[in-house]
Design an enzyme around this catalytic site. Structure first.
Site, PDB file in Angstrom:
ATOM      1  N   ALA A  85       0.809  -1.230   0.000  1.00 15.40           N
ATOM      2  CA  ALA A  85       0.000   0.000   0.000  1.00 15.40           C
ATOM      3  C   ALA A  85       0.835   1.270   0.000  1.00 15.40           C
ATOM      4  CB  ALA A  85      -0.932  -0.018   1.200  1.00 15.40           C
ATOM      5  N   ASN A 115       1.647  -3.177   8.022  1.00 16.40           N
ATOM      6  CA  ASN A 115       2.668  -4.038   7.406  1.00 16.40           C
ATOM      7  C   ASN A 115       3.596  -3.221   6.514  1.00 16.40           C
ATOM      8  OD1 ASN A 115       2.079  -7.030   8.063  1.00 16.40           O
ATOM      9  ND2 ASN A 115       0.070  -6.137   7.684  1.00 16.40           N
ATOM     10  N   HIS A 140      -0.618   7.131   3.473  1.00 17.08           N
ATOM     11  CA  HIS A 140       0.729   6.809   3.961  1.00 17.08           C
ATOM     12  C   HIS A 140       1.695   7.843   3.390  1.00 17.08           C
ATOM     13  CE1 HIS A 140      -0.741   2.925   5.313  1.00 17.08           C
ATOM     14  NE2 HIS A 140      -1.201   2.680   4.098  1.00 17.08           N
TER      15      HIS A 140
HETATM   16  N1  LIG Z   1       1.903  -5.486   2.589  1.00 17.95           N
HETATM   17  C1  LIG Z   1       0.943  -4.558   2.548  1.00 17.95           C
HETATM   18  O1  LIG Z   1       1.120  -3.446   2.061  1.00 17.95           O
HETATM   19  C2  LIG Z   1      -0.390  -4.885   3.102  1.00 17.95           C
HETATM   20  C3  LIG Z   1      -0.597  -6.029   3.812  1.00 17.95           C
HETATM   21  N2  LIG Z   1      -1.825  -6.341   4.272  1.00 17.95           N
HETATM   22  C4  LIG Z   1      -1.956  -7.595   5.016  1.00 17.95           C
HETATM   23  O2  LIG Z   1      -2.292  -8.642   4.096  1.00 17.95           O
HETATM   24  C5  LIG Z   1      -3.043  -9.642   4.775  1.00 17.95           C
HETATM   25  C6  LIG Z   1      -4.349  -9.920   4.011  1.00 17.95           C
HETATM   26  O3  LIG Z   1      -5.114  -8.748   3.981  1.00 17.95           O
HETATM   27  P1  LIG Z   1      -6.676  -8.787   3.635  1.00 17.95           P
HETATM   28  O4  LIG Z   1      -6.917  -9.658   2.484  1.00 17.95           O
HETATM   29  O5  LIG Z   1      -7.136  -7.394   3.606  1.00 17.95           O
HETATM   30  O6  LIG Z   1      -7.233  -9.483   4.955  1.00 17.95           O
HETATM   31  P2  LIG Z   1      -8.700 -10.107   5.191  1.00 17.95           P
HETATM   32  O7  LIG Z   1      -8.922 -10.046   6.655  1.00 17.95           O
HETATM   33  O8  LIG Z   1      -9.685  -9.475   4.288  1.00 17.95           O
HETATM   34  O9  LIG Z   1      -8.527 -11.636   4.732  1.00 17.95           O
HETATM   35  C7  LIG Z   1      -7.660 -12.514   5.402  1.00 17.95           C
HETATM   36  C8  LIG Z   1      -8.286 -13.890   5.377  1.00 17.95           C
HETATM   37  O10 LIG Z   1      -7.285 -14.832   5.821  1.00 17.95           O
HETATM   38  C9  LIG Z   1      -7.838 -15.621   6.883  1.00 17.95           C
HETATM   39  N3  LIG Z   1      -6.731 -16.005   7.784  1.00 17.95           N
HETATM   40  C10 LIG Z   1      -6.123 -15.261   8.721  1.00 17.95           C
HETATM   41  N4  LIG Z   1      -5.141 -15.960   9.290  1.00 17.95           N
HETATM   42  C11 LIG Z   1      -5.136 -17.188   8.716  1.00 17.95           C
HETATM   43  C12 LIG Z   1      -4.349 -18.349   8.890  1.00 17.95           C
HETATM   44  N5  LIG Z   1      -3.362 -18.404   9.781  1.00 17.95           N
HETATM   45  N6  LIG Z   1      -4.641 -19.442   8.136  1.00 17.95           N
HETATM   46  C13 LIG Z   1      -5.653 -19.398   7.230  1.00 17.95           C
HETATM   47  N7  LIG Z   1      -6.422 -18.316   7.011  1.00 17.95           N
HETATM   48  C14 LIG Z   1      -6.161 -17.214   7.749  1.00 17.95           C
HETATM   49  C15 LIG Z   1      -8.873 -14.739   7.533  1.00 17.95           C
HETATM   50  O11 LIG Z   1      -9.803 -15.557   8.200  1.00 17.95           O
HETATM   51  P3  LIG Z   1     -10.401 -15.014   9.600  1.00 17.95           P
HETATM   52  O12 LIG Z   1     -11.072 -13.720   9.255  1.00 17.95           O
HETATM   53  O13 LIG Z   1     -11.324 -16.118  10.013  1.00 17.95           O
HETATM   54  O14 LIG Z   1      -9.232 -14.816  10.495  1.00 17.95           O
HETATM   55  C16 LIG Z   1      -9.479 -14.035   6.323  1.00 17.95           C
HETATM   56  O15 LIG Z   1     -10.471 -14.823   5.705  1.00 17.95           O
HETATM   57  C17 LIG Z   1      -3.301  -9.107   6.193  1.00 17.95           C
HETATM   58  O16 LIG Z   1      -2.336  -9.619   7.085  1.00 17.95           O
HETATM   59  C18 LIG Z   1      -3.089  -7.606   6.023  1.00 17.95           C
HETATM   60  O17 LIG Z   1      -2.731  -6.965   7.211  1.00 17.95           O
HETATM   61  C19 LIG Z   1      -2.907  -5.545   4.020  1.00 17.95           C
HETATM   62  C20 LIG Z   1      -2.748  -4.391   3.324  1.00 17.95           C
HETATM   63  C21 LIG Z   1      -1.465  -3.922   2.876  1.00 17.95           C
HETATM   64  O1  LIG Z   2      -3.471  -1.232   3.166  1.00 23.11           O
HETATM   65  C1  LIG Z   2      -2.937  -0.366   3.868  1.00 23.11           C
HETATM   66  O2  LIG Z   2      -3.201   0.849   3.802  1.00 23.11           O
HETATM   67  C2  LIG Z   2      -1.846  -0.748   4.807  1.00 23.11           C
HETATM   68  C3  LIG Z   2      -2.099  -1.923   5.618  1.00 23.11           C
HETATM   69  O3  LIG Z   2      -3.218  -2.268   5.936  1.00 23.11           O
HETATM   70  C4  LIG Z   2      -0.920  -2.672   6.082  1.00 23.11           C
HETATM   71  O4  LIG Z   2       0.211  -2.266   5.749  1.00 23.11           O
HETATM   72  O5  LIG Z   2      -1.092  -3.669   6.794  1.00 23.11           O
END
Ligand SMILES: NC(=O)C1=CN([C@@H]2O[C@H](COP(=O)(O)OP(=O)(O)OC[C@H]3O[C@@H](n4cnc5c(N)ncnc54)[C@H](OP(=O)(O)O)[C@@H]3O)[C@@H](O)[C@H]2O)C=CC1
Ligand SMILES: O=C([O-])CC(=O)C(=O)O
Length: 272
Positions: free
Chosen positions: A125, A192, A222
């Site tokens: 992001a 993250n 950000h």
């Molecule tokens: N690198 C970056 O810039 C960014 C990173 N992220 C990260 O990316 C990841 C995914 O984001 P997003 O798709 O929005 O998240 P969501 O919450 O929309 O989807 C995550 C899914 O994964 C499931 N889940 C969580 N932990 C586990 C596990 N250990 N094993 C199996 N399934 C699991 C959740 O189930 P349940 O809800 O039941 O836990 C949920 O269905 C998050 O960690 C988020 O913080 C997000 C935005 C930016």
């Molecule tokens: O999507 C974003 O703005 C950032 C975020 O959630 C992350 O870094 O985990």
């Protein structure tokens, strides 16, 4: 064509799956797993080419795919990365904050070396990581200022020990200032990007993070402020949140899709 497995069928995972299904990415999604069976099933319903829903993450790791995309949680990275690498799969990680734990970082580096595998961290992001990487040896100060609506920050571990109630914030308020190392633990689903910035730049203790809760914003903003002997720059992105998860920005999904397109493509590579 690369065969891909998906760990996490939420906001990011679902959009990546749809991008593969539409032919935008030259890959085949064959196996998926999510804690939530409902999320997995809903995703399969939307896809023309139906992947297999595995019963557990071990079966996903052992499935006949070339690469697994993690779009689940920092806990998923902590618990599952070793098994994925041991099963000789490349990995794309979205929950990058987990890598600021030194023991997990070492597992990733050793696993890549021992099993001759690659780990990809999309720029997510934020924008500006190309600049940060280029100036890292001359970088002295780097701060990430993240502004989100309190609703998008709600549920973070931070609020368990703070006396701030996200529901009671009525004006733009700095709720957190500290290191990236600490920020990713206190806001695991929100910051993250601070881990990406740390890994590209001067590390997670020196990278500073400020989190602003603004009840009047509908964006996830950000801003990276970087300064050193090279000069200085600041770069800011005002992200539209994902409709299914306000914590997550649309750009994070788009960056993941573009990263995967680059990995799966054979043609021109543009930029760092
Ligand atoms: N690198 C970056 O810039 C960014 C990173 N992220 C990260 O990316 C990841 C995914 O984001 P997003 O798709 O929005 O998240 P969501 O919450 O929309 O989807 C995550 C899914 O994964 C499931 N889940 C969580 N932990 C586990 C596990 N250990 N094993 C199996 N399934 C699991 C959740 O189930 P349940 O809800 O039941 O836990 C949920 O269905 C998050 O960690 C988020 O913080 C997000 C935005 C930016
Ligand atoms: O999507 C974003 O703005 C950032 C975020 O959630 C992350 O870094 O985990």
């Amino acid at each position: 064509m690369k065969r891909v497995g998906l760990l996490g069928c939420g906001a990011i995972g679902s959009e990546i799956a749809l991008a593969i299904d539409s032919g935008k990415i030259s890959a085949k999604l064959t196996h998926i797993y999510d804690f939530s069976k409902e999320n997995s099933k809903n995703l399969v319903d939307k896809l023309q080419n139906k992947p297999i829903i595995t019963e557990n993450v071990g079966l996903l790791a052992a499935s006949p795919v070339d690469m697994i995309i993690e779009a689940a949680s920092q806990d998923a990275v902590r618990d599952d990365i070793l098994s994925i690498l041991q099963n000789r799969k490349d990995v794309m990680i979205m929950s990058v904050g987990a890598l600021l734990d030194e023991s997990i970082f070492d597992i990733v580096i050793d696993g890549c070396r021992d099993f001759n595998k690659r780990v990809y961290l999309p720029s997510g992001a934020i924008i500006g990581l190309d600049g940060i990487r280029a100036v890292k040896d001359e970088l002295e100060l780097v701060t990430l200022v993240t502004t989100k609506n309190p609703k998008a920050l709600k549920g973070a571990k931070f609020f368990e020990t703070s006396n701030i109630d996200p529901d009671k914030i009525t004006q733009s308020t700095v709720i957190y200032e500290g290191s990236a190392q600490e920020a990713v633990r206190l806001f695991p689903a929100n910051i993250n990007v601070a881990a990406l910035l740390s890994l590209a730049g001067i590390g997670s203790e020196k990278t500073r993070v400020k989190i602003v809760a603004d009840p009047h914003t509908d964006k996830n903003t950000h801003e990276i402020q970087a300064e050193g002997t090279f000069g200085k720059f600041s770069v800011k992105v005002e992200n539209v949140p994902s409709p299914s998860n306000p914590k997550t920005s649309r750009l994070a999904t788009l960056a993941a899709i573009e990263c995967l397109r680059k990995i799966c493509g054979t043609s021109l590579n543009i930029g760092t």
